[in-house]
Design a protein around this motif. Structure first.
Motif, PDB file in Angstrom:
ATOM      1  N   LYS A  23       0.840  -1.207   0.000  1.00  0.00           N
ATOM      2  CA  LYS A  23       0.000   0.000   0.000  1.00  0.00           C
ATOM      3  C   LYS A  23       0.871   1.251   0.000  1.00  0.00           C
ATOM      4  O   LYS A  23       0.613   2.207  -0.753  1.00  0.00           O
ATOM      5  CB  LYS A  23      -0.926  -0.022   1.229  1.00  0.00           C
ATOM      6  N   SER A  24       1.931   1.236   0.799  1.00  0.00           N
ATOM      7  CA  SER A  24       2.841   2.382   0.869  1.00  0.00           C
ATOM      8  C   SER A  24       3.529   2.623  -0.473  1.00  0.00           C
ATOM      9  O   SER A  24       3.619   3.758  -0.954  1.00  0.00           O
ATOM     10  CB  SER A  24       3.878   2.144   1.973  1.00  0.00           C
ATOM     11  N   VAL A  25       4.029   1.561  -1.095  1.00  0.00           N
ATOM     12  CA  VAL A  25       4.720   1.688  -2.386  1.00  0.00           C
ATOM     13  C   VAL A  25       3.750   2.184  -3.455  1.00  0.00           C
ATOM     14  O   VAL A  25       4.081   3.065  -4.255  1.00  0.00           O
ATOM     15  CB  VAL A  25       5.351   0.333  -2.798  1.00  0.00           C
ATOM     16  N   VAL A  26       2.549   1.645  -3.483  1.00  0.00           N
ATOM     17  CA  VAL A  26       1.548   2.069  -4.468  1.00  0.00           C
ATOM     18  C   VAL A  26       1.235   3.551  -4.286  1.00  0.00           C
ATOM     19  O   VAL A  26       1.152   4.303  -5.269  1.00  0.00           O
ATOM     20  CB  VAL A  26       0.270   1.196  -4.333  1.00  0.00           C
ATOM     21  N   PRO A  35       5.077   4.574 -13.122  1.00  0.00           N
ATOM     22  CA  PRO A  35       4.205   3.486 -13.560  1.00  0.00           C
ATOM     23  C   PRO A  35       3.979   2.491 -12.425  1.00  0.00           C
ATOM     24  O   PRO A  35       4.911   2.131 -11.717  1.00  0.00           O
ATOM     25  CB  PRO A  35       4.976   2.844 -14.713  1.00  0.00           C
ATOM     26  N   ILE A  36       2.757   2.084 -12.261  1.00  0.00           N
ATOM     27  CA  ILE A  36       2.409   1.125 -11.213  1.00  0.00           C
ATOM     28  C   ILE A  36       2.270  -0.234 -11.887  1.00  0.00           C
ATOM     29  O   ILE A  36       1.260  -0.522 -12.520  1.00  0.00           O
ATOM     30  CB  ILE A  36       1.111   1.536 -10.492  1.00  0.00           C
ATOM     31  N   THR A  37       3.325  -1.034 -11.760  1.00  0.00           N
ATOM     32  CA  THR A  37       3.330  -2.369 -12.354  1.00  0.00           C
ATOM     33  C   THR A  37       3.590  -3.381 -11.253  1.00  0.00           C
ATOM     34  O   THR A  37       4.101  -3.044 -10.180  1.00  0.00           O
ATOM     35  CB  THR A  37       4.436  -2.493 -13.419  1.00  0.00           C
ATOM     36  N   GLU A  57      -6.138  -9.501  -1.620  1.00  0.00           N
ATOM     37  CA  GLU A  57      -6.074  -8.114  -1.147  1.00  0.00           C
ATOM     38  C   GLU A  57      -4.913  -7.375  -1.811  1.00  0.00           C
ATOM     39  O   GLU A  57      -5.053  -6.228  -2.249  1.00  0.00           O
ATOM     40  CB  GLU A  57      -5.921  -8.072   0.372  1.00  0.00           C
ATOM     41  N   ALA A  58      -3.752  -8.026  -1.929  1.00  0.00           N
ATOM     42  CA  ALA A  58      -2.593  -7.406  -2.574  1.00  0.00           C
ATOM     43  C   ALA A  58      -2.888  -7.144  -4.050  1.00  0.00           C
ATOM     44  O   ALA A  58      -2.588  -6.063  -4.578  1.00  0.00           O
ATOM     45  CB  ALA A  58      -1.368  -8.304  -2.434  1.00  0.00           C
ATOM     46  N   ARG A  59      -3.465  -8.122  -4.717  1.00  0.00           N
ATOM     47  CA  ARG A  59      -3.804  -7.977  -6.131  1.00  0.00           C
ATOM     48  C   ARG A  59      -4.805  -6.833  -6.328  1.00  0.00           C
ATOM     49  O   ARG A  59      -4.675  -6.037  -7.257  1.00  0.00           O
ATOM     50  CB  ARG A  59      -4.375  -9.304  -6.655  1.00  0.00           C
ATOM     51  N   THR A  60      -5.768  -6.718  -5.439  1.00  0.00           N
ATOM     52  CA  THR A  60      -6.775  -5.653  -5.528  1.00  0.00           C
ATOM     53  C   THR A  60      -6.129  -4.280  -5.351  1.00  0.00           C
ATOM     54  O   THR A  60      -6.458  -3.339  -6.086  1.00  0.00           O
ATOM     55  CB  THR A  60      -7.874  -5.867  -4.462  1.00  0.00           C
ATOM     56  N   ILE A  61      -5.213  -4.156  -4.399  1.00  0.00           N
ATOM     57  CA  ILE A  61      -4.536  -2.870  -4.172  1.00  0.00           C
ATOM     58  C   ILE A  61      -3.815  -2.427  -5.440  1.00  0.00           C
ATOM     59  O   ILE A  61      -3.941  -1.285  -5.888  1.00  0.00           O
ATOM     60  CB  ILE A  61      -3.542  -2.979  -2.987  1.00  0.00           C
ATOM     61  N   VAL A  62      -3.056  -3.328  -6.037  1.00  0.00           N
ATOM     62  CA  VAL A  62      -2.275  -2.987  -7.234  1.00  0.00           C
ATOM     63  C   VAL A  62      -3.196  -2.710  -8.418  1.00  0.00           C
ATOM     64  O   VAL A  62      -3.003  -1.732  -9.152  1.00  0.00           O
ATOM     65  CB  VAL A  62      -1.260  -4.105  -7.565  1.00  0.00           C
ATOM     66  N   THR A  63      -4.192  -3.530  -8.625  1.00  0.00           N
ATOM     67  CA  THR A  63      -5.103  -3.350  -9.762  1.00  0.00           C
ATOM     68  C   THR A  63      -5.835  -2.017  -9.677  1.00  0.00           C
ATOM     69  O   THR A  63      -5.908  -1.266 -10.653  1.00  0.00           O
ATOM     70  CB  THR A  63      -6.124  -4.504  -9.823  1.00  0.00           C
ATOM     71  N   GLU A  64      -6.385  -1.711  -8.516  1.00  0.00           N
ATOM     72  CA  GLU A  64      -7.122  -0.448  -8.369  1.00  0.00           C
ATOM     73  C   GLU A  64      -6.199   0.749  -8.563  1.00  0.00           C
ATOM     74  O   GLU A  64      -6.567   1.730  -9.207  1.00  0.00           O
ATOM     75  CB  GLU A  64      -7.805  -0.395  -7.000  1.00  0.00           C
ATOM     76  N   ALA A  65      -4.995   0.682  -8.005  1.00  0.00           N
ATOM     77  CA  ALA A  65      -4.051   1.790  -8.161  1.00  0.00           C
ATOM     78  C   ALA A  65      -3.655   1.960  -9.631  1.00  0.00           C
ATOM     79  O   ALA A  65      -3.533   3.082 -10.122  1.00  0.00           O
ATOM     80  CB  ALA A  65      -2.813   1.549  -7.305  1.00  0.00           C
TER      81      ALA A  65
END
Length: 195
Positions: A23-26, A35-37, A57-65
Motif C-alpha cells: 500500500k505504501s509503495v503504491v 508506472p504502477i506495475t 487483497e494485494a492484487r486488488t490494491i495494485v489493480t485499483e491503483a
C-alpha cells in the motif's frame, strides 16, 4: 503454544506487513506519477510477484491503483494535448488574419503605385523636374514598401503552413498516443485468481 500456531501467527504477521508495504509503495508511485506495475511494486515492497498474484487483497490494491493512475494520466495527457492544440489553432488563426491584412495592404499599395504612375505619365509635360524627382522618389519608396510587404506575406504564409503541419502532426500523434494508452491500460490489468 505449539510450533504450528507460532508459524501461522508469523506468516500472518508477515502477510500483514507485506500488505502495508505494498500500500505504501503504491501510494508513493501514484504520488510521483511513476508506472504502477506488478514488477515495480514487488521490487519496492520487497515481496514476490507470486505474493501479489496469490493474495487477493494485494492484487486488488495494485489493480485499483493501476486503473486510477491510468485514468488520471490519460486525463492529464488529454488536457495537455487539448491545450497545446488550442494554442496552435490560435496561432494559425492569427497568422491567417495577418496574411489577409498583408495581402490587402499589398493590393492597396499596388493600386496607389499604378495611380501615381498614371499621374506621372499624364502630367509629365506639365511638371517641373523637382516634381518628377519627388514623385519618382515616392514611387521608389512605395515599391520598396510593396516588396517588404510581399516578403512579410511570404513569411506569414510559411508560418501558416508550418502551423498547419504542426497541428496535423499533433493530431496524428494524439490519436496514436490515445490508442497506445488504451492498449497499455488493458495490459496493466491483472488477471484475477482465487486466493
Amino acid at each position: 503454544m505449539g510450533r504450528t500456531a507460532q508459524t501461522l501467527r508469523a506468516r500472518s504477521q508477515k502477510t500483514r506487513a507485506g500488505l502495508v508495504r505494498i500500500k505504501s509503495v503504491v501510494d508513493q508511485l501514484a504520488t510521483c506519477g511513476g508506472p504502477i506495475t506488478v514488477a515495480a511494486v514487488a521490487r519496492q515492497a520487497d515481496v514476490s510477484r507470486t505474493f501479489l498474484y496469490e493474495r487477493t487483497e494485494a492484487r486488488t490494491i495494485v489493480t485499483e491503483a493501476t486503473l486510477r493512475a491510468c485514468g488520471l494520466r490519460a486525463q492529464t495527457d488529454q488536457d495537455q494535448r487539448d491545450a497545446l492544440e488550442a494554442a496552435w489553432r490560435e496561432r494559425a488563426l492569427n497568422i491567417e488574419e495577418a496574411l489577409s491584412n498583408t495581402n490587402a495592404e499589398v493590393v492597396n499599395q499596388r493600386e496607389r503605385i499604378a495611380e501615381l504612375l498614371g499621374q506621372i505619365a499624364a502630367l509629365q509635360g506639365e511638371w517641373t523636374d523637382a516634381d518628377v524627382v519627388r514623385i519618382t522618389t515616392a514611387d521608389v519608396s512605395l515599391q520598396r514598401e510593396v516588396r517588404a510587404l510581399t516578403v512579410e506575406r511570404d513569411r506569414l504564409t510559411e508560418r501558416l503552413s508550418a502551423a498547419q503541419d504542426n497541428a496535423r502532426v499533433r493530431r496524428q500523434t494524439h490519436r496514436r498516443t490515445r490508442s497506445a494508452d488504451h492498449r497499455t491500460a488493458h495490459r496493466t490489468t491483472l488477471p484475477t485468481t482465487s486466493g
